[in-house]
Scaffold this motif. Sequence first.
Motif, PDB file in Angstrom:
ATOM      1  N   THR A  14      17.529  85.566 -14.750  1.00  0.00           N
ATOM      2  CA  THR A  14      17.411  84.304 -14.014  1.00  0.00           C
ATOM      3  C   THR A  14      18.429  83.284 -14.540  1.00  0.00           C
ATOM      4  O   THR A  14      18.927  82.465 -13.782  1.00  0.00           O
ATOM      5  N   ASP A  15      18.742  83.347 -15.842  1.00  0.00           N
ATOM      6  CA  ASP A  15      19.827  82.507 -16.366  1.00  0.00           C
ATOM      7  C   ASP A  15      21.141  82.887 -15.690  1.00  0.00           C
ATOM      8  O   ASP A  15      21.937  82.031 -15.305  1.00  0.00           O
ATOM      9  N   TRP A  16      21.356  84.194 -15.540  1.00  0.00           N
ATOM     10  CA  TRP A  16      22.585  84.663 -14.900  1.00  0.00           C
ATOM     11  C   TRP A  16      22.624  84.201 -13.431  1.00  0.00           C
ATOM     12  O   TRP A  16      23.651  83.721 -12.946  1.00  0.00           O
ATOM     13  N   LEU A  17      21.473  84.330 -12.742  1.00  0.00           N
ATOM     14  CA  LEU A  17      21.419  83.913 -11.331  1.00  0.00           C
ATOM     15  C   LEU A  17      21.754  82.436 -11.186  1.00  0.00           C
ATOM     16  O   LEU A  17      22.542  82.052 -10.313  1.00  0.00           O
ATOM     17  N   ASP A  18      21.137  81.604 -12.030  1.00  0.00           N
ATOM     18  CA  ASP A  18      21.452  80.167 -12.024  1.00  0.00           C
ATOM     19  C   ASP A  18      22.950  79.943 -12.091  1.00  0.00           C
ATOM     20  O   ASP A  18      23.508  79.131 -11.375  1.00  0.00           O
ATOM     21  N   PHE A  19      23.556  80.669 -13.015  1.00  0.00           N
ATOM     22  CA  PHE A  19      24.984  80.484 -13.274  1.00  0.00           C
ATOM     23  C   PHE A  19      25.809  80.911 -12.064  1.00  0.00           C
ATOM     24  O   PHE A  19      26.617  80.144 -11.546  1.00  0.00           O
ATOM     25  N   VAL A  20      25.615  82.126 -11.588  1.00  0.00           N
ATOM     26  CA  VAL A  20      26.494  82.596 -10.502  1.00  0.00           C
ATOM     27  C   VAL A  20      26.235  81.844  -9.207  1.00  0.00           C
ATOM     28  O   VAL A  20      27.177  81.528  -8.481  1.00  0.00           O
ATOM     29  N   LEU A  21      24.961  81.522  -8.933  1.00  0.00           N
ATOM     30  CA  LEU A  21      24.685  80.837  -7.664  1.00  0.00           C
ATOM     31  C   LEU A  21      25.310  79.447  -7.631  1.00  0.00           C
ATOM     32  O   LEU A  21      25.497  78.879  -6.556  1.00  0.00           O
ATOM     33  N   SER A  22      25.650  78.896  -8.799  1.00  0.00           N
ATOM     34  CA  SER A  22      26.254  77.567  -8.809  1.00  0.00           C
ATOM     35  C   SER A  22      27.780  77.643  -8.683  1.00  0.00           C
ATOM     36  O   SER A  22      28.453  76.620  -8.732  1.00  0.00           O
ATOM     37  N   GLU A  37      26.824  76.000  -0.079  1.00  0.00           N
ATOM     38  CA  GLU A  37      26.120  74.770   0.322  1.00  0.00           C
ATOM     39  C   GLU A  37      25.030  75.075   1.347  1.00  0.00           C
ATOM     40  O   GLU A  37      23.934  74.523   1.286  1.00  0.00           O
ATOM     41  N   GLU A  38      25.321  75.978   2.292  1.00  0.00           N
ATOM     42  CA  GLU A  38      24.300  76.323   3.292  1.00  0.00           C
ATOM     43  C   GLU A  38      23.084  76.969   2.624  1.00  0.00           C
ATOM     44  O   GLU A  38      21.940  76.697   2.985  1.00  0.00           O
ATOM     45  N   VAL A  39      23.350  77.818   1.638  1.00  0.00           N
ATOM     46  CA  VAL A  39      22.248  78.477   0.926  1.00  0.00           C
ATOM     47  C   VAL A  39      21.443  77.446   0.144  1.00  0.00           C
ATOM     48  O   VAL A  39      20.207  77.458   0.164  1.00  0.00           O
ATOM     49  N   GLU A  40      22.141  76.536  -0.510  1.00  0.00           N
ATOM     50  CA  GLU A  40      21.436  75.534  -1.313  1.00  0.00           C
ATOM     51  C   GLU A  40      20.523  74.676  -0.447  1.00  0.00           C
ATOM     52  O   GLU A  40      19.407  74.335  -0.842  1.00  0.00           O
ATOM     53  N   GLU A  41      20.986  74.357   0.762  1.00  0.00           N
ATOM     54  CA  GLU A  41      20.156  73.562   1.647  1.00  0.00           C
ATOM     55  C   GLU A  41      18.876  74.325   1.999  1.00  0.00           C
ATOM     56  O   GLU A  41      17.809  73.735   2.136  1.00  0.00           O
ATOM     57  N   ALA A  63      14.168  86.243  -4.903  1.00  0.00           N
ATOM     58  CA  ALA A  63      14.726  85.283  -3.935  1.00  0.00           C
ATOM     59  C   ALA A  63      16.154  84.900  -4.332  1.00  0.00           C
ATOM     60  O   ALA A  63      16.986  84.603  -3.475  1.00  0.00           O
ATOM     61  N   GLY A  64      16.438  84.923  -5.625  1.00  0.00           N
ATOM     62  CA  GLY A  64      17.803  84.660  -6.099  1.00  0.00           C
ATOM     63  C   GLY A  64      18.767  85.761  -5.656  1.00  0.00           C
ATOM     64  O   GLY A  64      19.898  85.479  -5.254  1.00  0.00           O
ATOM     65  N   PHE A  65      18.315  87.011  -5.702  1.00  0.00           N
ATOM     66  CA  PHE A  65      19.180  88.109  -5.259  1.00  0.00           C
ATOM     67  C   PHE A  65      19.420  88.017  -3.747  1.00  0.00           C
ATOM     68  O   PHE A  65      20.507  88.343  -3.265  1.00  0.00           O
ATOM     69  N   ALA A  66      18.398  87.556  -3.007  1.00  0.00           N
ATOM     70  CA  ALA A  66      18.580  87.363  -1.561  1.00  0.00           C
ATOM     71  C   ALA A  66      19.683  86.339  -1.299  1.00  0.00           C
ATOM     72  O   ALA A  66      20.479  86.479  -0.367  1.00  0.00           O
ATOM     73  N   GLN A  67      19.743  85.298  -2.129  1.00  0.00           N
ATOM     74  CA  GLN A  67      20.774  84.267  -1.953  1.00  0.00           C
ATOM     75  C   GLN A  67      22.166  84.846  -2.161  1.00  0.00           C
ATOM     76  O   GLN A  67      23.118  84.465  -1.477  1.00  0.00           O
ATOM     77  N   LEU A  68      22.289  85.780  -3.116  1.00  0.00           N
ATOM     78  CA  LEU A  68      23.587  86.431  -3.306  1.00  0.00           C
ATOM     79  C   LEU A  68      23.945  87.252  -2.065  1.00  0.00           C
ATOM     80  O   LEU A  68      25.072  87.217  -1.580  1.00  0.00           O
ATOM     81  N   GLY A  69      22.960  88.002  -1.555  1.00  0.00           N
ATOM     82  CA  GLY A  69      23.205  88.856  -0.391  1.00  0.00           C
ATOM     83  C   GLY A  69      23.667  88.063   0.818  1.00  0.00           C
ATOM     84  O   GLY A  69      24.625  88.448   1.500  1.00  0.00           O
ATOM     85  N   VAL A  70      23.019  86.949   1.073  1.00  0.00           N
ATOM     86  CA  VAL A  70      23.344  86.183   2.278  1.00  0.00           C
ATOM     87  C   VAL A  70      24.713  85.508   2.127  1.00  0.00           C
ATOM     88  O   VAL A  70      25.359  85.155   3.103  1.00  0.00           O
ATOM     89  N   ALA A 126      20.576  73.450  -6.160  1.00  0.00           N
ATOM     90  CA  ALA A 126      19.649  73.172  -5.062  1.00  0.00           C
ATOM     91  C   ALA A 126      18.427  72.391  -5.547  1.00  0.00           C
ATOM     92  O   ALA A 126      17.540  72.074  -4.765  1.00  0.00           O
ATOM     93  N   LYS A 127      18.359  72.112  -6.857  1.00  0.00           N
ATOM     94  CA  LYS A 127      17.235  71.400  -7.469  1.00  0.00           C
ATOM     95  C   LYS A 127      15.917  72.181  -7.378  1.00  0.00           C
ATOM     96  O   LYS A 127      14.832  71.620  -7.471  1.00  0.00           O
ATOM     97  N   ASP A 128      16.014  73.491  -7.160  1.00  0.00           N
ATOM     98  CA  ASP A 128      14.792  74.293  -7.080  1.00  0.00           C
ATOM     99  C   ASP A 128      14.343  74.810  -8.451  1.00  0.00           C
ATOM    100  O   ASP A 128      13.254  75.368  -8.576  1.00  0.00           O
ATOM    101  N   TRP A 129      15.195  74.655  -9.467  1.00  0.00           N
ATOM    102  CA  TRP A 129      14.808  75.010 -10.836  1.00  0.00           C
ATOM    103  C   TRP A 129      15.103  73.830 -11.747  1.00  0.00           C
ATOM    104  O   TRP A 129      16.185  73.240 -11.683  1.00  0.00           O
TER     105      TRP A 129
END
Length: 605
Positions: free
Chosen positions: A345-353, A87-91, A382-389, A122-125
Amino acid sequence: MLSLRGLAVLLTSASLCLGAPSKDCAFKPKETIAPPRGWVKHSSPNADHNVVLRIGLPQPNFHVLEQHLYEVSDPDHERYGDHLSKEEVEELVAPHQESIDAVDAWLSSHGIAESDVTRSPAKDWVTLKIPVSLVEKMLDTKYHVWKHTSSDDYLVRTTSYSLPSDLHDHIDVIQPTTTFGRFKGAKSTFIFDDEPESSVSDATKSTLAPIVNAASGVTVDASCNTTITVTCLQQLYNAVGFKPKAKGNSIGITGYLEQFANIQDLQSFYADQRPDALNSSFKFISVKGGLNNQTLAEAGAEANLDVQFAFGISHPIPGTFYSTAGRPPFIPSVGTPTDTNEPYTDWLDFVLSHPNLPLAISSSYGDEEETVPESFARRACAGFAQLGVRGVSVMFSSGDGGVGDGDPNPATQECFTNDGRNTTKFIPGFPASCPFVTAVGGTQNINPEVAVSRFFSGGGFSNYFKQPTYQKVAVEKYLEALPKGLYKGLFNPEGRAFPDVAAQGDRFRIFLSGRPVSIGGTSASSPAFTGFVALLNDVRLQNGQSSLGFLNPLIYKNGGAFNDITIGHNAGCGTPGFNATAGWDPVTGFGTPNFGKLKGVVSSH
Ligand SMILES: *[C@@H]1O[C@H](CO)[C@@H](O)[C@H](O)[C@H]1NC(C)=O
Ligand SMILES: *[C@@H]1O[C@H](CO)[C@@H](O)[C@H](O)[C@H]1NC(C)=O
Ligand SMILES: *[C@@H]1O[C@H](CO)[C@@H](O)[C@H](O)[C@H]1NC(C)=O
Ligand SMILES: *[C@@H]1O[C@H](CO)[C@@H](O)[C@H](O)[C@H]1NC(C)=O
Ligand SMILES: *[C@@H]1O[C@H](CO)[C@@H](O)[C@H](O)[C@H]1NC(C)=O
């Protein structure tokens, strides 16, 4: 009241661009590229050819997320390991409401309803599947079927697209438009290994005396010089006898392009090299319809390699294999297949959710950086950065084409820029060139362990991403020692340099379609390295510490915990490429892991 409010909203947005075109409503070019080298126009797509359109809205606070990432990943910072929640990342990546509204108004003016679109949490895509004829209208462009001249790859793409002027600030990127990537596994050809000896235990019963590895000081079976097994890597990287015990640990492998890991082959591999792991398996997750055909003959070499070595090293840490639907084989004359984006990017969408993610993830896929438009590469990165954080370590293989991530055969390597000017330039690989992933190069042999030479460890400097602070000192030291003026103009000395580390990458003994096979590529290096990252996470979790997350700041502060590789180079583009040297180099990074030393390093922060 409700309908009035609805009307008011409609009027506000509509006043921008419906009706007579005003200055703000006129189309303005958003992105234009030169026709990429190696691709020719083939035909026009059918008007009803479906495109999965992916619209990236700006992430105005990404720089704040980046700051968090560097703080929680810097072992000397008081916030080290203090990762953020989903949630913090999505914000932090959420777009402004005005951007969401402006894009919605534009979509609805083209008859696209809310129920036609999917949004990232996060509604960014915003993603929607529509006919190419509608995309052409929305982007004031014309798509073509393009054919790759030296393969049977086809893509439906355009070299330029436009958006109404008032939308330019509300949209970062739209794809597929100008992405001409071919998204390959970084795997060099494999050879079936049906030697007279039928099991690896026979192979290792050689008469040769064990070798003491000069770099790590540990004893390694002589057979490891030519055949890599799980035992070889445990010996070479100083992890013999370590048994993971922590609760809550996990490791993941991504598979694309219709690659499935076969469970029966995994059991054969375990029987051969890791008998205590027999009967254990991994969790399978299908992303966007990714398939999992367990017919033995359908197993993919890449998927089997990744799963067998990553899970073989990290057993019994729970493993996950993600099968993401890739680009379907696309034959322009037949039917109207869906044309997808770069599937990571499809994979990132999936895992980040999802709230719970594997703590170390390996990917052995990539593209030439120049074939991925910069705007799109930035968003994926930027998606990989979200995983890292969020506390996930993300590894990518560095590529198998040396300084030109192109044809693995150096004799036919041609490294020309994609910008229509046809100048020679080194070609870095993406996502390895993203500063938020850990790029893994390849080595071979023992005592000395050297940069791989049957193919060449991908390495070099990004033309998109500037050099991150964490690697400045190490990279400057390398560049200062480079002969003056050498390769001037061929690479960007200010760019993100890679790889960061390396691991063995050739002659891995795996099982494929029921038979032992010898296989190589930095495709082997990344899952092997990731197996050891999972073991290091185990050490930390046992200590009650957090997972490691984004690794690079820690790696660059502890280069001495790696076995420095100082022999070999990474030819490409008609040059010998860079040399492996003492310290960091753009062939093998800081070198291969010394688990014994790294255990101490990760425990002390
Ligand atoms: C390992 O293999 C390489 C290349 O085949 C060879 O040059 C080297 O002598 C071998 N090293 C040992 C210790 O056997
Ligand atoms: C795997 O399963 C077989 C058959 O059930 C059993 O005989 C064997 O002991 C098991 N091996 C391990 C390592 O659990
Ligand atoms: C799996 O592969 C086999 C062999 O290629 C094929 O006959 C079968 O139809 C496939 N199964 C599925 C579910 O796709
Ligand atoms: C680019 O330059 C190379 C070498 O000078 C030449 O062989 C090739 O035909 C050129 N390609 C184009 C598209 O101009
Ligand atoms: C690599 O080493 C060779 C031999 O020492 C040297 O001639 C060459 O200039 C070096 N290349 C680079 C890129 O440092």
